[in-house]
Design an enzyme around this catalytic site. Sequence first.
Site, PDB file in Angstrom:
ATOM      1  CB  THR A 144      -0.846  -0.020   1.440  1.00  0.00           C
ATOM      2  OG1 THR A 144      -1.680   1.371   1.472  1.00  0.00           O
ATOM      3  CG2 THR A 144      -0.116  -0.201   2.503  1.00  0.00           C
ATOM      4  CG  ASP A 145      -1.180   4.690  -0.971  1.00  0.00           C
ATOM      5  OD1 ASP A 145      -1.656   4.409   0.072  1.00  0.00           O
ATOM      6  OD2 ASP A 145      -1.625   5.762  -1.436  1.00  0.00           O
ATOM      7  CD  GLU A 146      -3.454   3.814   4.348  1.00  0.00           C
ATOM      8  OE1 GLU A 146      -3.109   3.852   5.648  1.00  0.00           O
ATOM      9  OE2 GLU A 146      -4.592   3.220   3.739  1.00  0.00           O
ATOM     10  CE1 TYR A 170      -3.243  -2.371   5.790  1.00  0.00           C
ATOM     11  CE2 TYR A 170      -3.472  -0.332   5.229  1.00  0.00           C
ATOM     12  CZ  TYR A 170      -3.228  -1.383   4.754  1.00  0.00           C
ATOM     13  OH  TYR A 170      -3.332  -1.595   3.613  1.00  0.00           O
ATOM     14  CE  LYS A 174       0.214  -4.866   2.945  1.00  0.00           C
ATOM     15  NZ  LYS A 174      -0.168  -6.139   2.291  1.00  0.00           N
TER      16      LYS A 174
END
Length: 364
Positions: A144-146, A170, A174
């Site tokens: 994810t870009d997060e 989260y 990741k």
Amino acid sequence: MSSDKAPAKLLVTGGAGFIGANFVHYWLANYPQDTVVVLDALTYAGNRASLSLVEGHPDFTFVQGDICDTDLVEQLLVQHKLDTIVHFAAESHVDRSITGPDAFIETNIIGTYSLLKAAKKVWLDMPAADGLGPIQHRFHHVSTDEVYGTLEPNDPPFSETTAYAPNSPYSASKAASDHLVRSYHHTYGLEVTTSNCSNNYGPYHFPEKLIPLIITNILRNKPLPVYGDGKQVRDWLYVEDHARGIDLVLREGKIGENYNIGGHNEWKNIDIVYLVCKLMDEAFARNDELAKIYPEAVLAAEGQCASLIEFVTDRPGHDRRYAIDAAKSQQELGYKPEESFETGIRKTVNWYLGNESWWRELLG
């Protein structure tokens, strides 16, 4: 995997989830000769019904199981002679990671480690013990870009060289899984690729996420909750374009590399909410039958969906802006989203309007 031949035998983890199910649909539509085995634990976000369109495919197999069960993963790799893992399985909702981070550590970190162990054993260690060379393989990790943190309004978008700075349990889980995948390539020679994507939208999206939440709440005449001032910015990517990007990474990507897959489509959350309200108002105005199908949606029938908007207290550590720079994927893979946001969001709204049985069952 070589560029002239698609991977033949895939294990898709989390294949009953939103992005995973759409990927399975895409893959079997484009490579009907291939074998696809889905491994999914069918937690709250996994839905077997999301795979109903491919259940009859002769080379599709569904297995309910946990990616943390390393023995099961090894068994599937050997039994089906699988040469590719596409790893979607993850806990992914930031709000849930704040209130219950344990599941995120277990699935996203320990689960990824379990898959890597199984892949290394079956693709590298067992052939070596038998005096053979490594099995041609690929472990593709979907991230994810997060993991990159947050951006200020005028900051350039995230690139593959942006330093990791996760801000929620989260995104931290990741980020940890990304590092594990990288380490198995550099330490053991496992052939890996990783993609980091922006916010996906489209069919089969679990209704707790923003766009499907807005649609289904309108249809039930429930408030449309917007965090804080609603000016958080996200880059939105139609889910089939994400599947197309992963396909390109598998066929054209360089081993050990990361690729950003984005939609070049930044929107403030509040503007997304107003847009969905507008599209729902238009849909009800255009089709009188919708008011009969959805009798609860009284404000939609009156063209007043936006009156359901309700600003709520912002969540802790809410990242202000995400944006993806997909230049590397464009230049090296020829990646470009095919769906415009205008067409993609209309397809999404129409899908939810036409698939009440799918989302209603999830909401109870």
